[in-house]
Motif scaffolding. Sequence first.
Motif, PDB file in Angstrom:
ATOM      1  N   ALA A 150      34.947  44.447  56.219  1.00  0.00           N
ATOM      2  CA  ALA A 150      35.898  44.844  55.197  1.00  0.00           C
ATOM      3  C   ALA A 150      36.151  43.684  54.236  1.00  0.00           C
ATOM      4  O   ALA A 150      36.422  42.552  54.669  1.00  0.00           O
ATOM      5  CB  ALA A 150      37.208  45.282  55.847  1.00  0.00           C
ATOM      6  N   VAL A 151      36.059  43.979  52.962  1.00  0.00           N
ATOM      7  CA  VAL A 151      36.262  42.978  51.919  1.00  0.00           C
ATOM      8  C   VAL A 151      37.625  43.205  51.277  1.00  0.00           C
ATOM      9  O   VAL A 151      37.976  44.344  50.933  1.00  0.00           O
ATOM     10  CB  VAL A 151      35.156  43.075  50.848  1.00  0.00           C
ATOM     11  N   SER A 152      38.393  42.144  51.123  1.00  0.00           N
ATOM     12  CA  SER A 152      39.719  42.266  50.517  1.00  0.00           C
ATOM     13  C   SER A 152      39.989  41.063  49.622  1.00  0.00           C
ATOM     14  O   SER A 152      39.310  40.044  49.705  1.00  0.00           O
ATOM     15  CB  SER A 152      40.793  42.379  51.594  1.00  0.00           C
ATOM     16  N   GLY A 153      40.994  41.213  48.770  1.00  0.00           N
ATOM     17  CA  GLY A 153      41.369  40.115  47.891  1.00  0.00           C
ATOM     18  C   GLY A 153      41.326  40.530  46.434  1.00  0.00           C
ATOM     19  O   GLY A 153      41.476  41.695  46.090  1.00  0.00           O
ATOM     20  N   SER A 154      41.073  39.545  45.586  1.00  0.00           N
ATOM     21  CA  SER A 154      41.087  39.756  44.136  1.00  0.00           C
ATOM     22  C   SER A 154      39.733  40.287  43.671  1.00  0.00           C
ATOM     23  O   SER A 154      38.964  39.604  43.008  1.00  0.00           O
ATOM     24  CB  SER A 154      41.418  38.446  43.423  1.00  0.00           C
ATOM     25  N   ILE A 155      39.485  41.550  43.999  1.00  0.00           N
ATOM     26  CA  ILE A 155      38.190  42.166  43.735  1.00  0.00           C
ATOM     27  C   ILE A 155      38.237  42.954  42.449  1.00  0.00           C
ATOM     28  O   ILE A 155      39.073  43.844  42.299  1.00  0.00           O
ATOM     29  CB  ILE A 155      37.797  43.096  44.892  1.00  0.00           C
ATOM     30  N   PHE A 156      37.320  42.637  41.543  1.00  0.00           N
ATOM     31  CA  PHE A 156      37.138  43.489  40.366  1.00  0.00           C
ATOM     32  C   PHE A 156      36.043  44.511  40.661  1.00  0.00           C
ATOM     33  O   PHE A 156      36.228  45.695  40.467  1.00  0.00           O
ATOM     34  CB  PHE A 156      36.791  42.647  39.134  1.00  0.00           C
TER      35      PHE A 156
END
Length: 121
Positions: free
Chosen positions: A23-29
Amino acid sequence: QVQLVESGGGLVQHGGSLRLACAVSGSIFVISDMGWYRQAPGKQREQVARITDAGITDYADSVKGRFTISRDNAKNTVYLQMNSLKPEDSAVYSCRALVVVTGTPFPTAFWGQGTQVIVAS
């Protein structure tokens, strides 16, 4: 900034199955390519499978027909379904994602911390 968290590793018998998730999280554009890599003791890290944002997949010859990579863009998650596991599949599996961080113009590669897969003979 961006975090990748893997899950699903463990110990399995020869011929068994495991499903890894990242799972990828954070300031994702936007997330473009996502992939799984593995590294066994004393060996170089190798790409296992890759999937583009369009869903195009690519596999290492050693796992073709046994592993399937998929992604859920709504959840920013990539999966690796591993079937017919062999002892030689034992390794630390890490996910990688090419992410355009919000406010930046170019994609950056981010890595997860890795999850151990052990296939008993």
